[in-house]
Design an enzyme around this catalytic site. Structure first.
Site, short mmCIF file in Angstrom:
data_model
loop_
_atom_site.label_atom_id
_atom_site.label_comp_id
_atom_site.label_asym_id
_atom_site.label_seq_id
_atom_site.Cartn_x
_atom_site.Cartn_y
_atom_site.Cartn_z
N LYS A 119 0.49 -1.29 -0.24
CA LYS A 119 0.09 -0.27 -0.22
C LYS A 119 0.49 1.10 -0.06
O LYS A 119 0.50 1.63 -0.50
CB LYS A 119 -0.93 -0.35 0.72
CG LYS A 119 -2.39 -0.86 0.96
CD LYS A 119 -3.84 -0.76 1.31
CE LYS A 119 -4.60 -1.77 1.01
NZ LYS A 119 -6.09 -1.53 1.60
N LYS A 201 -5.20 -9.19 -8.00
CA LYS A 201 -6.73 -9.29 -7.13
C LYS A 201 -8.09 -8.44 -7.71
O LYS A 201 -7.38 -7.36 -7.73
CB LYS A 201 -6.47 -9.36 -6.03
CG LYS A 201 -7.02 -8.67 -5.34
CD LYS A 201 -7.44 -8.98 -3.56
CE LYS A 201 -7.06 -7.18 -2.38
NZ LYS A 201 -7.83 -7.69 -1.26
N LYS A 204 -12.11 -3.04 -4.55
CA LYS A 204 -12.44 -1.87 -5.17
C LYS A 204 -12.11 -1.03 -5.13
O LYS A 204 -13.31 0.56 -5.74
CB LYS A 204 -13.85 -2.12 -3.50
CG LYS A 204 -13.27 -1.68 -2.13
CD LYS A 204 -14.32 -1.17 -0.92
CE LYS A 204 -14.58 -2.56 -0.01
NZ LYS A 204 -12.73 -2.92 0.75
#
Ligand code: AQP
Length: 338
Positions: A119, A201, A204
């Site tokens: 991240k 993956k 969202k």
């Protein structure tokens, strides 16, 4: 019977971040499985809005999405009376326990977390301390409810390990305080991959809207996105790593129908990719149709949803503050005068 009064049942804690619109990946990997747990366990399902702050959010969007996630939990079949369904930010004990646990977690442990590394690469302009201590807040979430089991995807298993280490460390220092949680790995529920890059993956918060299907996408949008899904030039329907796009479509199909992959591959072996995509789109549309219908019904009933938000935050607080008080007492913080 509600989550509080079933003493013989194990406690399950899980949550989702309102960091984007809930995707088919979140649904098939988590939410759909949760609906099967609600009779067997005392379930606490959180909307982890504090976690979502580790990435910059638009305030109005965050508020809107948080409510949407809560309604989607219910629309997907989670009973708000049987389970505790609430916003993390409505129970202050999460942040309070996270602070305390920060003082029992080592920098070295947090430095090893792969999600932080990923991240911070993705959000290099905003590597904040919250992103670094995210796993400590997650530990607080779980430990406050004395959860026995935590459904986790592979990406979260390192965080759960840290939570267990911190709980054991605390228990060793101060005596039995926390239940040390175990991971819960459901039998069904594949990792759903991005429709545009099936080696990544489905997420969202992906910038490319065509990479994911949201639970509220219309049938036309679902069909369009699946038609655009990246495949390969092998012209063969097989379930293998060399064909990640086809493998992903088959995983989506089988996660919904709950049929064995081999059976479906055999049945579809003579189809072209276009026909396979149409079949997948059809089951996705049918799976989401009743959820969408319930969602739009719930959306009209503002006072019902408000009462769920209020009652469930109170139910969660009762459990959470009991654990927090125990922790505060054990570490020597002064008792409140009432
Ligand atoms: N692609 C996926 N396939 C299967 N399961 C998935 N989950 C997430 N993506 C997939 C599961 O959904 C739950 C909710 O996770 P989260 O909201 O805490 O965040 P996440 O795992 O980081 O999900 P996203 O969609 O990728 O969110 P962003 O983009 O904000 O990081 C978890 O149980 C997770 O395993």
């Amino acid at each position: 019977m509600t989550a509080e009064n079933q003493k013989d049942k194990k406690v399950i804690f899980s949550g989702m971040q309102p960091s984007g619109n809930i995707t088919l990946g979140n649904y098939l990997g988590a939410l759909k499985n949760w609906t099967k747990l609600q009779d067997e366990y005392n379930c606490v399902f959180c909307i982890v809005d504090l976690h979502a702050l580790t990435v910059r959010q638009d305030p109005a969007e965050l508020r809107r999405r948080s409510r949407e996630v809560l309604m989607l939990y219910i629309a997907a079949g989670l009973d708000p009376e049987k389970n505790i369904i609430y916003y993390q930010s409505h129970v202050g004990a999460h942040a309070e326990l996270a602070w305390i646990l920060n003082c029992y977690t080592y920098m070295g442990e947090l430095n090893r977390m792969t999600q932080f590394k990923e991240k911070s690469q993705k959000h290099s302009e905003n590597i904040n301390a919250g992103l670094f201590t995210y796993p400590v807040l997650m530990a607080a979430d779980i430990l406050l409810y004395q959860a026995n089991l935590v459904p986790v995807g592979n990406d979260q298993s390192q965080h759960l390990e840290l939570c267990r280490d911190v709980a054991i460390r605390f228990n060793n220092l101060y005596g039995e305080t926390f239940i040390v949680p175990e991971g819960y790995f459901p039998k069904v529920g594949a990792r759903i991959m991005s429709l545009q890059d099936p080696t990544k993956k489905m997420s969202k918060s992906d910038e490319n809207e065509n990479s994911y299907i949201t639970l509220l996408d219309s049938p036309d949008t679902i069909l369009r996105k699946i038609k655009k899904a990246v495949t390969d030039s092998e012209a063969k329907i097989a379930y293998r790593d060399e064909q990640p796009g086809i493998k992903n479509l088959l995983n989506i199909y089988c996660s919904i129908t709950e049929e064995p992959i081999e059976k479906v591959v055999e049945r579809f072996s003579s189809l072209g990719y276009g026909e396979l995509k149409a079949k997948v789109a059809e089951v996705v549309v049918e799976e989401l149709r009743p959820i969408q219908e319930r969602f739009y019904q719930l959306e009209k009933d503002k006072s019902y949803i408000d009462s769920i938000i209020k009652n469930n935050a109170e139910r969660a607080s009762r459990i959470a503050y009991k654990t927090l008080s125990k922790v505060q007492r054990k570490i020597g913080l002064p008792a409140k005068i009432r």
